[in-house]
Enzyme design. Sequence first.
Site, PDB file in Angstrom:
ATOM      1  N   ASN A  23       1.293 -14.570  -5.874  1.00 59.15           N
ATOM      2  CA  ASN A  23       0.212 -15.355  -6.497  1.00 59.15           C
ATOM      3  C   ASN A  23      -0.565 -14.600  -7.577  1.00 59.15           C
ATOM      4  OD1 ASN A  23      -1.204 -13.574  -4.942  1.00 59.15           O
ATOM      5  ND2 ASN A  23      -2.191 -15.101  -3.634  1.00 59.15           N
ATOM      6  N   ASP A  98       4.390  -5.304  13.930  1.00 60.38           N
ATOM      7  CA  ASP A  98       3.673  -4.094  14.306  1.00 60.38           C
ATOM      8  C   ASP A  98       2.667  -4.445  15.400  1.00 60.38           C
ATOM      9  OD1 ASP A  98       2.881  -1.274  13.831  1.00 60.38           O
ATOM     10  OD2 ASP A  98       3.753  -1.643  11.863  1.00 60.38           O
ATOM     11  N   HIS A 327       6.414   4.173   5.829  1.00 61.10           N
ATOM     12  CA  HIS A 327       5.165   3.942   5.098  1.00 61.10           C
ATOM     13  C   HIS A 327       4.207   5.127   5.186  1.00 61.10           C
ATOM     14  CE1 HIS A 327       4.284   3.054   9.240  1.00 61.10           C
ATOM     15  NE2 HIS A 327       2.987   3.106   8.986  1.00 61.10           N
ATOM     16  N   ASP A 328       4.460   6.069   6.103  1.00 64.89           N
ATOM     17  CA  ASP A 328       3.588   7.237   6.274  1.00 64.89           C
ATOM     18  C   ASP A 328       4.218   8.523   5.741  1.00 64.89           C
ATOM     19  OD1 ASP A 328       1.405   6.004   7.472  1.00 64.89           O
ATOM     20  OD2 ASP A 328       2.203   6.226   9.500  1.00 64.89           O
TER      21      ASP A 328
END
Length: 556
Positions: A23, A98, A327-328
């Site tokens: 968007n 998660d 992601h870490d």
Amino acid sequence: MEQAFWKEAVVYQIYPRSFKDSNGDGIGDLQGIHSKLDYLKELGVDVIWLSPVYKSPNDDNGYDISDYYDIMDEFGTLQDWEELLAGLHNRGMKLMMDLVVNHSSDEHAWFMESRSSKDNPYRDYYIWRPGHEDGTAPNNWTSFFSGSAWQYDDTTAEYYLHLFTKKQPDLNWENPKLRQSIYDMMTFWLDKGVDGFRMDVINLISKVPGLPDDGKEGLSDGSPYYMNGPRIHEFLREMNEQVLSKYEVMTVGEAPGATVEEAIKYTGKDRHELQMVFQFEHMDVDSGAEGKWDLVPWTLPKLREVLHKWQTGLAEDGWNSLYLNNHDQPRMVSRFGNDKEYRGESAKMLATLLHTLKGTPYIFQGEELGMTNVKFISIEEYRDVEIHNMYNEKVVQGGADPGTIMQAIETKGRDNARTPMQWNTEANAGFTTGTPWISVNPNYTEINAEAAVADPESIFHYYRKLIALRKQNPVMVYGDYELIMQDHEQIYAYTRTLNQEKWLIVLNFTGEPVMLDLPDGLRTEGGRLIITNYPEDGMNAGELRPYEARVYSLKA
């Protein structure tokens, strides 16, 4: 070996904030993910793991949840989530969510009630303690994100525990009502059709009674008192009995500090706890005595020693999760490969490792494109709370050299994994039509999905081949692992054997050609080359090219 879908699956992790924006607000969202499901289907993955998409003030990018039953506004609506789930199921893929239940957000209704008074029914959903008479915190534990793990709260003149940011108060698992509230929430999502959970820092939920400190002066590492705590296995067995055992699900628990022996307790087939854990021992091979930000060079012998230990340690009971980035963590091709002249070769070599070891492989978004670490010019361009807290502590307060600290961030910082997914050569890599929440890596003009899908020799198509091979060859999933050439400085080599099928995997971890002198009985003459990351023309049976990977089928 007991067969199971979760052993045979290949998992793809999506960090929603950075995957695809639908968007134009600069933030990835659920409709954006939905628009790319055919890309994921083409790659061949079986399970999508979504990093948290629940309501959150975003102090730690969604790992601070303020409502477990609803979706973050920036990501969309519950209806968008339901459409995404249906889109995955229609394509034969599963969804793993998660589960963040060591802590919540301080904006969660439970915590707002808990802090309001000492006799509130929700008070014991969290861990509150009075400070010492001298005005210091209840103990000397440090937070993972720097500073004390305790925050003073004026309302009731007590401290609450937060192992992460002060906006992430720890939940009190000693309270059976809290546990029941969590099991109810898990059941809500499973009834909606979720296929499993990745459990955030799940091995921290049980704390040693009394919350002792180690008696040292000043702040100290409290992890011996909350990692793999005294009731952790009791709690997980209860969770399994009350919730997980009633559904066909996939579970993996993030377990920092877990040893092989602990992992067997978490994942042993008769333990009725979890199926897999994420361990971090191999993520510390380039960390010095001072921890993550103390950079030391990693070596293949050190990395191989850790991987081998876990392969053999869980060979009979338990199961490995296989990953080199998430992601870490920084990008694996920048960390363990060569992201310059041998980016393609080394990315494919590392992929070969992950998909031919025994365990379930996890791909982090963009890994299949060979996405690399980013080098931002200033600290202001980084978004991660851990990076900013560390920089403030070491440079602003501690007077450390900014250049040294920036180098550590460029090497190990979590934002390396969080720059937007690189879809094409359009503005912002096709991630958004707006201003991205974090800058795009400038190399998107060379490294992007559109180019990779169009190139039959790309890293993307190499991943497709590996995933297809795994589906066709049970030896890749269930075969016994055996290390060979265990003292070689440059080559990681091993076999996988199942019944009459024997595969040999040889991997050159360096940018130099290396002589391949295989032990007797493992000669490749007469063997069949299954896959390699180089053209077969020019292959020399006795030498591996830089970062070359080869997989052979031999007669067992």
